[in-house]
Design a protein around this motif. Sequence first.
Motif, PDB file in Angstrom:
ATOM      1  N   TYR A 150       0.822  -1.206   0.000  1.00  0.00           N
ATOM      2  CA  TYR A 150       0.000   0.000   0.000  1.00  0.00           C
ATOM      3  C   TYR A 150       0.856   1.257   0.000  1.00  0.00           C
ATOM      4  N   GLN A 151       0.314   2.316  -0.571  1.00  0.00           N
ATOM      5  CA  GLN A 151       1.030   3.580  -0.653  1.00  0.00           C
ATOM      6  C   GLN A 151       1.036   4.259   0.714  1.00  0.00           C
ATOM      7  N   ALA A 152       2.234   4.618   1.195  1.00  0.00           N
ATOM      8  CA  ALA A 152       2.346   5.341   2.461  1.00  0.00           C
ATOM      9  C   ALA A 152       1.780   6.753   2.309  1.00  0.00           C
ATOM     10  N   GLU A 153       1.290   7.314   3.420  1.00  0.00           N
ATOM     11  CA  GLU A 153       0.676   8.632   3.377  1.00  0.00           C
ATOM     12  C   GLU A 153       1.683   9.719   3.046  1.00  0.00           C
ATOM     13  N   LYS A 154       2.894   9.606   3.553  1.00  0.00           N
ATOM     14  CA  LYS A 154       3.933  10.601   3.317  1.00  0.00           C
ATOM     15  C   LYS A 154       5.048   9.981   2.473  1.00  0.00           C
ATOM     16  N   GLN A 155       5.851  10.839   1.872  1.00  0.00           N
ATOM     17  CA  GLN A 155       6.956  10.370   1.040  1.00  0.00           C
ATOM     18  C   GLN A 155       8.091   9.905   1.937  1.00  0.00           C
ATOM     19  N   SER A 240      16.489  17.695  14.162  1.00  0.00           N
ATOM     20  CA  SER A 240      15.887  18.526  15.205  1.00  0.00           C
ATOM     21  C   SER A 240      14.479  18.941  14.779  1.00  0.00           C
ATOM     22  N   LEU A 241      13.490  18.563  15.585  1.00  0.00           N
ATOM     23  CA  LEU A 241      12.093  18.930  15.335  1.00  0.00           C
ATOM     24  C   LEU A 241      11.625  19.785  16.500  1.00  0.00           C
ATOM     25  N   THR A 242      11.299  21.035  16.222  1.00  0.00           N
ATOM     26  CA  THR A 242      10.981  21.985  17.289  1.00  0.00           C
ATOM     27  C   THR A 242       9.507  22.034  17.640  1.00  0.00           C
ATOM     28  N   MET A 243       8.662  21.415  16.834  1.00  0.00           N
ATOM     29  CA  MET A 243       7.223  21.389  17.111  1.00  0.00           C
ATOM     30  C   MET A 243       6.572  20.289  16.296  1.00  0.00           C
ATOM     31  N   THR A 244       5.362  19.890  16.701  1.00  0.00           N
ATOM     32  CA  THR A 244       4.635  18.880  15.947  1.00  0.00           C
ATOM     33  C   THR A 244       4.097  19.491  14.659  1.00  0.00           C
ATOM     34  N   GLY A 245       3.825  18.632  13.694  1.00  0.00           N
ATOM     35  CA  GLY A 245       3.285  19.088  12.424  1.00  0.00           C
ATOM     36  C   GLY A 245       3.974  18.415  11.253  1.00  0.00           C
ATOM     37  N   TYR A 246       3.819  19.021  10.086  1.00  0.00           N
ATOM     38  CA  TYR A 246       4.340  18.476   8.839  1.00  0.00           C
ATOM     39  C   TYR A 246       5.703  19.078   8.531  1.00  0.00           C
ATOM     40  N   TRP A 247       6.698  18.204   8.347  1.00  0.00           N
ATOM     41  CA  TRP A 247       8.065  18.610   8.053  1.00  0.00           C
ATOM     42  C   TRP A 247       8.516  18.014   6.724  1.00  0.00           C
ATOM     43  N   VAL A 266      17.811  25.258   0.136  1.00  0.00           N
ATOM     44  CA  VAL A 266      16.513  25.923   0.325  1.00  0.00           C
ATOM     45  C   VAL A 266      16.776  27.413   0.517  1.00  0.00           C
ATOM     46  N   THR A 267      16.125  28.234  -0.313  1.00  0.00           N
ATOM     47  CA  THR A 267      16.266  29.687  -0.248  1.00  0.00           C
ATOM     48  C   THR A 267      14.883  30.324  -0.326  1.00  0.00           C
ATOM     49  N   GLU A 268      14.835  31.640  -0.290  1.00  0.00           N
ATOM     50  CA  GLU A 268      13.556  32.326  -0.448  1.00  0.00           C
ATOM     51  C   GLU A 268      12.961  32.056  -1.824  1.00  0.00           C
ATOM     52  N   GLN A 269      13.822  31.867  -2.813  1.00  0.00           N
ATOM     53  CA  GLN A 269      13.351  31.592  -4.165  1.00  0.00           C
ATOM     54  C   GLN A 269      13.091  30.104  -4.404  1.00  0.00           C
ATOM     55  N   ASN A 270      13.736  29.257  -3.630  1.00  0.00           N
ATOM     56  CA  ASN A 270      13.578  27.811  -3.791  1.00  0.00           C
ATOM     57  C   ASN A 270      13.166  27.210  -2.457  1.00  0.00           C
ATOM     58  N   GLU A 271      11.873  26.941  -2.302  1.00  0.00           N
ATOM     59  CA  GLU A 271      11.330  26.531  -1.000  1.00  0.00           C
ATOM     60  C   GLU A 271      11.578  25.059  -0.675  1.00  0.00           C
ATOM     61  N   LYS A 272      11.933  24.251  -1.665  1.00  0.00           N
ATOM     62  CA  LYS A 272      12.101  22.817  -1.400  1.00  0.00           C
ATOM     63  C   LYS A 272      13.132  22.232  -2.355  1.00  0.00           C
ATOM     64  N   SER A 273      13.969  21.350  -1.829  1.00  0.00           N
ATOM     65  CA  SER A 273      14.928  20.634  -2.658  1.00  0.00           C
ATOM     66  C   SER A 273      14.196  19.631  -3.549  1.00  0.00           C
ATOM     67  N   SER A 274      14.808  19.304  -4.682  1.00  0.00           N
ATOM     68  CA  SER A 274      14.239  18.264  -5.549  1.00  0.00           C
ATOM     69  C   SER A 274      14.427  16.867  -4.953  1.00  0.00           C
ATOM     70  N   LEU A 275      15.227  16.773  -3.912  1.00  0.00           N
ATOM     71  CA  LEU A 275      15.426  15.530  -3.180  1.00  0.00           C
ATOM     72  C   LEU A 275      14.937  15.736  -1.749  1.00  0.00           C
ATOM     73  N   TYR A 276      13.874  15.036  -1.372  1.00  0.00           N
ATOM     74  CA  TYR A 276      13.318  15.246  -0.043  1.00  0.00           C
ATOM     75  C   TYR A 276      12.535  14.025   0.422  1.00  0.00           C
ATOM     76  N   LEU A 277      12.336  13.936   1.744  1.00  0.00           N
ATOM     77  CA  LEU A 277      11.452  12.977   2.385  1.00  0.00           C
ATOM     78  C   LEU A 277      10.528  13.779   3.312  1.00  0.00           C
ATOM     79  N   GLU A 278       9.496  13.109   3.855  1.00  0.00           N
ATOM     80  CA  GLU A 278       8.492  13.809   4.658  1.00  0.00           C
ATOM     81  C   GLU A 278       8.249  13.104   5.981  1.00  0.00           C
TER      82      GLU A 278
END
Length: 281
Positions: A150-155, A240-247, A266-278
Amino acid sequence: MKLKHILPILFISLIATGCSTDDNDIPTLNEVEGLLKIQEIVNNNHTIELYSKTGEFSTGYNNVTIRIKDNENNSYFENATISWVPVMQMPTMQHSCPKTAITKVSGKKTMFNGSLIYQMTNTDGSGWSLTFNYTINNVDYSVTDTISVYQAEKQNVTTIMGADDTRYILALIEPNDPIIGINDLMIGLYKMENMMSFPVVKDYTIMLDPRMPGMGNHSSPNNTDLSFKNTDSMYHGNLSLTMTGYWVLNLKLVDDNNTLLKGEDVTEQNEKSSLYLEIEF
């Protein structure tokens, strides 16, 4: 009632009570306590039982406990040599996925263990089969059946093409239960040698920049990049996770020659890397 009649009754009662207590005190071995059965794969001789903490296969990392039952007398084998071959059937081809060897669980009589990392699946969970080749008492056996993945909810797993024209698979292993604070981060890194072989990649670096998109895309302090450890063939770092939620765990993959293979800052112009997990907790 006279004493000569009472004594035999008491004697019989004591014997009956003693026998009952002995029967009830025989310990029942339940080596899979705390695990849920995923499914059984059966041939004429044996039943392969598959267990995990969730009771199902899903995309990403799957830690699997295995037992082999004798169909003739329902007993479990303590000694066996086992290997497995997961295969996904695509419309025009088939491929496998990263996996570990299956080994005997230390201190357990009938339990074997290994892990599978499914990098993809169909929307209904179909497409995968699992073959076990095993040897018991110098006799070889094999069994194959379809499984649901089954497909996991997050990547929690991603497949990328690196700048070196090599296809890589990265899978989140830990943390299973994230906490606010410093978490031990573990990622598996594999390359596609061919459609059926996905060996571990050693001595690269996985650079880490966790962000919360829903909270201004802020990061967190005291993170460390991931480095390879020979003890478990995994990459380890501090998350390091400073609060609950989606990271979003923004990553950059760097080879042993310090060449960037995939990922961006990650910059102001680039909010997310093309390589990531969740992660979400």
